[in-house]
Design a protein around this motif. Structure first.
Motif, short mmCIF file in Angstrom:
data_model
loop_
_atom_site.label_atom_id
_atom_site.label_comp_id
_atom_site.label_asym_id
_atom_site.label_seq_id
_atom_site.Cartn_x
_atom_site.Cartn_y
_atom_site.Cartn_z
N ALA A 1 66.09 36.56 -18.97
CA ALA A 1 67.14 35.64 -19.47
C ALA A 1 68.41 35.93 -18.92
O ALA A 1 69.15 34.88 -18.46
CB ALA A 1 67.16 36.03 -20.89
N ASP B 1 58.12 24.21 -18.69
CA ASP B 1 59.27 23.49 -18.32
C ASP B 1 59.23 23.10 -16.81
O ASP B 1 59.83 22.17 -16.25
CB ASP B 1 60.43 24.24 -18.47
N THR C 1 63.12 24.51 -22.37
CA THR C 1 62.65 24.89 -23.81
C THR C 1 62.95 26.27 -24.25
O THR C 1 63.47 27.03 -23.17
CB THR C 1 61.27 25.04 -23.42
N ARG C 2 63.44 26.52 -25.28
CA ARG C 2 64.06 27.97 -25.74
C ARG C 2 62.89 29.01 -25.51
O ARG C 2 61.83 28.68 -25.84
CB ARG C 2 64.55 27.82 -27.26
N VAL C 3 63.44 29.99 -24.77
CA VAL C 3 62.47 31.04 -24.50
C VAL C 3 62.22 32.12 -25.90
O VAL C 3 63.41 32.73 -26.29
CB VAL C 3 62.75 31.85 -23.31
N PRO C 4 61.08 32.17 -26.46
CA PRO C 4 61.30 32.86 -27.82
C PRO C 4 61.11 34.30 -27.56
O PRO C 4 60.53 34.80 -26.18
CB PRO C 4 60.00 32.40 -28.28
N ALA D 1 57.21 29.43 -21.79
CA ALA D 1 58.22 28.21 -21.90
C ALA D 1 58.58 27.81 -20.51
O ALA D 1 58.83 26.70 -20.28
CB ALA D 1 59.49 28.74 -22.60
N ARG D 2 59.11 28.71 -19.56
CA ARG D 2 59.34 28.62 -18.26
C ARG D 2 58.63 27.68 -17.39
O ARG D 2 59.02 26.96 -16.57
CB ARG D 2 59.99 29.79 -17.58
N GLY E 1 58.80 35.52 -21.42
CA GLY E 1 59.50 34.11 -21.21
C GLY E 1 58.67 33.09 -20.26
O GLY E 1 58.95 32.10 -20.05
#
Length: 249
Positions: free
Chosen positions: A88, A148, A216-219, A144-145, A141
């Motif tokens: 991140a 995206d 997108t938010r990376v949880p 999500a990445r 992550g």
């Protein structure tokens, strides 16, 4: 140091993963060293762009599987959080970042490349997520990445089949910015560096911040403590990998 940093007079910072004996795989020490290098970049106003590469013509084989052989829930959770926070931080750098991919970017190596803004690869490189085949989960992550970057259909194919694709195919689906012949890789990366350095740095920072707002938010993905507590089959798969014997689980 497992991660080397060099800054040239133009403001190109090169971060090199220097653990070739382990195919530049990412263990805890490598992640911590990477965080230190990122700190140096963050504090250097002369840096205009970052190029990330591996040593000796090999990008990154992923997470060091020995760290995940049977880590137990607490260590698995710590490794997950460390990698997620480090990637991140890379994604949030205020200057453009370029991953230069040779040979392979697998698992955590592909997650690392996806945390960069731009990716250049050789046409014959292997890119993918083999975690499901080894009884592991994508930790840093990457879900999500990847969605995206290439959308649900291609992301599902890469995750659910655990089958790598070539650099040429990665370019076709938009996973990388460009795929070139091996003897053109350095030149292609340098062309991107020159284009980035020619731009206004404040404008690029604003663009990066704006684009981040659409991502997108990376949880803190996923629930590793529960996974490593409950999955006997995953432990058997990892042990089979170390012993290089087939598994039917």
């Amino acid at each position: 140091m497992p991660v080397l940093l060099d800054v040239d007079p133009r403001g190109r910072a090169t971060l090199t993963l220097d653990r070739y004996a382990k195919r530049n795989s990412l263990d805890q020490a490598m992640l911590e060293s990477f965080g230190e290098a990122l700190g140096a970049v963050e504090n250097d106003p002369a840096v205009r762009c970052v190029v990330l590469r591996g040593s000796n013509g090999f990008f990154c084989a992923g997470a060091d599987i020995s760290d995940w052989a049977d880590p137990g829930p607490d260590r698995a959770d710590r490794l997950s959080r460390l990698g997620t926070a480090t990637f991140a931080r890379l994604a949030a750098l205020g200057v453009p970042t370029i991953a230069l991919i040779e040979r392979s970017a697998l698992g955590g190596g592909l997650e690392l490349a996806l945390a960069c803004d731009l990716r250049v690869t050789t046409e014959d490189a292997a890119l993918g997520y083999p975690e499901a085949r080894l009884g592991n989960l994508t930790a840093w992550g990457g879900i999500a990445r990847l969605v995206d970057t290439v959308g649900q259909a291609h992301a599902r194919r890469l995750f659910l089949t655990a089958t790598p694709i070539s650099g040429a195919e990665a370019a076709r689906i938009g996973l990388v910015t460009e795929a070139v012949a091996a003897d053109r890789l350095e030149a292609a990366a340098e062309e991107l560096v020159e284009a980035v350095i020619a731009c206004d740095p404040l404008a690029l920072r604003v663009v990066k911040d704006t684009l981040a707002g659409y991502a997108t938010r990376v949880p803190a993905e996923p629930a590793f403590a529960a996974f490593f507590s409950l999955s006997d089959a995953s432990r058997e798969r990892k042990q089979a990998f170390f012993q290089r014997k087939p598994t039917t689980k």
